[in-house]
Design an enzyme around this catalytic site. Structure first.
Site, PDB file in Angstrom:
ATOM      1  N   HIS A  75       0.823  -1.218   0.000  1.00 60.23           N
ATOM      2  CA  HIS A  75       0.000   0.000   0.000  1.00 60.23           C
ATOM      3  C   HIS A  75       0.858   1.270   0.000  1.00 60.23           C
ATOM      4  O   HIS A  75       2.037   1.234   0.230  1.00 60.23           O
ATOM      5  CB  HIS A  75      -1.038  -0.004   1.126  1.00 60.23           C
ATOM      6  N   GLU A  76       0.211   2.365  -0.365  1.00 57.19           N
ATOM      7  CA  GLU A  76       0.903   3.662  -0.517  1.00 57.19           C
ATOM      8  C   GLU A  76       2.076   3.563  -1.490  1.00 57.19           C
ATOM      9  O   GLU A  76       3.140   4.136  -1.249  1.00 57.19           O
ATOM     10  CB  GLU A  76       1.375   4.190   0.845  1.00 57.19           C
ATOM     11  N   GLY A  77       1.845   2.854  -2.574  1.00 57.11           N
ATOM     12  CA  GLY A  77       2.902   2.673  -3.578  1.00 57.11           C
ATOM     13  C   GLY A  77       3.635   1.372  -3.322  1.00 57.11           C
ATOM     14  O   GLY A  77       4.222   1.190  -2.264  1.00 57.11           O
TER      15      GLY A  77
END
Lengths: 600, 600
Positions: free
Chosen positions: B450-452
């Protein structure tokens, strides 16, 4: 699942078994004379279909509806029993056993390949069969004719199931601290008392009976490995006519609730706590296997096979996770490649991205490499048992001794990592329970723990297997690697480059091994045994990949190109990991030894 | 849990914040003038207690009783809301906000340290607060005064919660393929239609309202990053007097069921599908944040902070798993050390085994290193925002740009590995749900996604952050490392050896970076970006460990010795991993690029 090719690649298995390991040659030997390539193929076909049709469909359900204790009884997912019954019907439970016991006398290497289908489809359900087979083989090797008739034959038929009861709550890896006691009774049987922990398949109602093999202490000692014997302790006593008798005093104390591998019920069992008292006796009735005090030796005799199975299961989980993430990467559009960022163009499939390909190649190198290694070792088991001449048999045994810790630990470590990469390829979807890979990841996490932890195998490899007989094991392995390297001289630049890299790593491994063995202090010598296991593992796998390159010959189809790319990946991305590990070992680093735990 | 020292080490936090980062110096600056070491300490005390008393106790329950959809409503573990209410009461939700908004103007570095307690205790429950704070800060930075009053102040009070709605089912990492549309209505608001995927905290009843920040497309384009704007889309409209108005047309479509992080409800949301039609309008009512077309820029502006939080959460999970496995290793007897195999002697605690110590040191090096790195970066955020002179501020921003992908990805990768080692230290027990570490492992597995994803941050680091402004970012980082190395000349052989190893690795990193940047083909240049990210990460961490060695000064207590042993571990066992990675990068290997996917 319509296609068993999401479980394993049959093309790869055929390549490994026939083009590489030439298992057809085994049929020249008396034991396997009734077999042929076509019987081998037929068995693999049956296993692939059965795995796809009866094992894979309930893999998720066994995870979400894990075994429960209801009114003192274990309630399993009801899909498990029909799958195991179908497996038993094929005769595969006695596949490698002698004809006279109703077995198929199948080579172990073919049996392991067939087992891999079930492990890929549903490792938890297959676990029951694996334990039963391991238990049977131990009794066949060391038990009496009566024990074989009474307990093994019903296991081969799938009516009884088997367990291995070694660990105890206070002694996991440390069998020397086994506390379960066995007292000789007047009737020549034994009475067992004690608690066993981590017993897979320890209680259930999948068949008529459960045959526990229990490690217990007959002497007065309270610790040490001497005086440990192995006993058959059935859940229900078995009458002389084979009918089921009284309940034995084996009591289910509780279930362990696990991260994965949930479908295989894992239990704490109490022996002889008085819950059931067959014939009013105190203690669970047990039957000594072989001679007293031979328990550990008997166990280790079958351990090679069991550890190979764990390695093969790890490989199978990594394999199916790879194939599933490959299928996903081929169809899921996501983003664009560097230099082609025009957002008006459609998104490309994940497999077009270099980093996704890296993760797929890594998985492929781990899964195919691990499967190849375990099959190679199973082929050595066949050699050990059926080689026409004693020196070949002895040499196979020597190689097996040194390779087994690697064949158990390397797949366990790297195919777990492979399942993690399979999640990563799926992105957020892989983190959900809508896809299979998260379960494969959880199931795989057991492999570096059970049947000897990673650290235990590391000590076994560096502290025993490579040093015993004056280093004969590591020398034999090194000879095999050098023989392979010598066979590559005319096979083109890519194969030669692979051979050259392997040659350097192999020479360094031998050098570092000698240096370590020469060190007088065992604590220092073994301090970084895990790094040794990991470095040796990667070098062995580079060798296994070179072996595959050679076996490809001048084949140039997509399959062969895929193998070559994967071998190149392994040589370029993976093998270089070992240099710093071997340097650290050579430095005799004592960071861990000199540490005062109070500083942590 | 009686002792918050199973969550994090307060002694380590004090060392990092005060002895190393000298956060007390920040109180000389106007923004932090009302603070002092004692206010910082008091805040950390409150957080440690709250995390232990209100967050840790329901961590397992949020996992076993994951969010459910009941009659179209999300039912959460009832322990979540009181914990979040207690957190809100402390004022921590607006800890770093301006006084004029009711904030505490706490330095970001202290805030991140306080956040780490909650993440260690219960990352799923803390997730709601983290999202709300991130959402608030974005609106504070780019929204109107009315938007701040209407939406942010209630979030600071804990009455409203916030989300970030970026991903869509067909576009996870590829925001250029966002399809959600926003149409300007006559009243100046927008009407949004589309589906958003992976929305954490997307629906629940933890407060009065949920403030969604939604990325959507206003123009006619169907793809590309231009034309993407950010909109506030509340679940319930908010009247001018702040009271809750009509239901907006945001509909919960379904929940995602995850491997871990289960307590944070993860949703699929439909915007403007007509389920709710506020004022009879078609589409969900949204309010543009700032100017049209600025959506991505606004998001990236807050991304550094969010990514640091992910890194800190990863560090916190690795930290608590480390402390728990340490506690277990200190008390659990198991086996004997090599050379002391006398089975008559009692078993020794696990921590006496070299391999267990290796796993503990590895965990410690990952967890403490990751926490230190994220705090260092948070300190840079403070510098960027409050440095008295512009050049210092700009330089902090430059360093942050290049360090953020590492501060997000390195803890995510290595503290996940740390939680796996924590399981391994526990042996079979660690694989059961009776101990916490298996949950930490599952929770941690989200962090590289998550978040990249890992791969996205790798492309960001190699393809943008190190090459932008003619390589100014990597040059600034290299200068910092050289400055640290230069400061070690008189600090003894161990520190000098560490500095020398770092110096070699740093020089090689710069060399390989230049070589890659000079390559004309972006596909080849970026093919192994993930290896670049990992090598740069390990080098940065070796630097962070050197920084800690220097900060220890001549302190020689158990704490300092532990730090020194861990730094030595990192230098000897970890840093050497980078040499083969950098060699591979320098070879411009095209294995993955030249692969035909049909070969897989």
């Amino acid at each position: 699942m319509k296609d068993s090719n999401e479980l394993l690649s049959r093309a790869d298995l055929d390549f490994l078994l026939h083009d590489w390991l030439r298992v057809g040659d085994l049929t020249d030997r008396p034991r396997f004379a009734e077999h042929s390539r076509s019987t081998f193929d037929a068995i693999l076909d049956v296993c692939a279909d059965l795995a796809r049709d009866r094992f894979a469909p309930h893999n998720r359900r066994s995870d979400t509806e894990e075994p429960k204790l209801v009114d003192g009884r274990v309630r399993l997912n009801p899909d498990v029993r029909p799958a195991l019954d179908a497996l038993a019907e094929t005769g595969l439970l006695s596949a490698t056993a002698d004809h006279q016991l109703g077995g198929l006398q199948l080579p172990r290497v073919v049996h392991l390949a067939s087992a891999a289908w079930f492990a890929a489809a549903n490792v938890s359900t297959y676990g029951y069969a694996m334990l039963t087979v391991a238990n049977s083989h131990l009794i066949c090797a060391h038990g009496s004719a009566d024990q074989i008739n009474r307990f093994v034959l019903p296991m081969f038929e799938g009516r009884f199931h088997g367990t291995m009861c070694l660990s105890e709550p206070q002694a996991g890896s440390s069998l020397a601290d086994t506390m379960t006691r066995a007292r000789l009774a007047d009737d020549g049987t034994y009475r067992l008392t004690g608690t066993k922990m981590w017993i897979s398949g320890g209680d259930h109602e999948l068949g008529e009976n459960i045959v526990h093999l229990v490690l217990a202490r007959t002497g007065a000692e309270t610790s040490g490995v001497r005086g440990l014997s192995l006993f058959i302790v059935p859940k229900f006593l078995v009458e002389d006519d084979g009918s089921i008798g009284e309940r034995n005093d084996v009591t289910l104390v509780g279930l362990n609730h696990k991260l994965g591998f949930r479908g295989t019920v894992n239990t704490v069992l109490s022996f002889g706590d008085g819950t059931h008292q067959p014939g009013g006796a105190a203690g669970a009735i047990g039957y000594l296997v072989g001679a007293p005090g031979e328990g550990l030796a008997q166990m280790f005799h079958m351990m090679n096979a069991v550890r190979l199975e764990v390695g093969a299961c790890a490989a199978a989980l990594g394999y199916t996770a790879y194939l599933k993430s490959l299928a996903y990467a081929r169809t899921r559009p996501q983003g664009r490649t560097p230099g082609a960022k025009d957002a008006n163009l459609p998104q490309v499939p994940l497999v077009e991205h270099a980093d996704i390909r890296r993760m797929l190649l890594a998985q492929k190198s781990y899964a195919e490499g691990a499967l190849a290694l375990t099959l190679y070792c199973a082929r050595l088991l066949d050699e050990q048992e059926t080689a026409p001449e004693q020196p070949e048999s002895a040499r196979a045994g020597l190689l097996l001794d040194v390779l087994t810790p690697i064949a158990k630990s390397w797949p366990s470590q790297w195919c777990l990592h492979g399942t993690s990469l399979a999640i990563q390829v799926h992105g957020g979807y892989g983190y959900t329970r809508d896809y299979d890979v998260e379960q494969h990841y959880r199931d795989s996490r057991l492999n570096p723990i059970h049947e000897g932890t990673h650290g235990i195998h590391a000590l076994d490899l560096l502290g025993r297997k490579t040093s015993m007989q004056d280093g004969a094991g590591i020398e034999a392995l090194d000879e095999e690697m050098r023989r392979t390297i010598a066979a590559t001289s005319s096979l083109g630049p890519e194969v030669s480059a692979h051979a050259a890299d392997l040659d350097r790593a192999r020479a360094r491994l031998v050098e570092v091994t000698r240096l370590l063995h020469a060190h007088p202090d065992p604590v220092t010598r073994l301090a970084n045994a895990s790094l040794y296991l990991e470095a040796a593992g990667h070098i062995v796998l580079a060798w296994i990949w070179l072996e595959q390159l050679i076996a490809l010959g001048d084949r140039d189809d997509a399959f062969a190109r895929g193998k070559r790319s994967t071998a190149h990946y392994f040589r370029s991305y993976e093998l270089p990991r070992v240099a710093p590990q071997l340097d650290l070992l050579a430095s005799l680093d004592r960071t861990t030894v000199d540490l005062d735990p109070a500083w942590l």
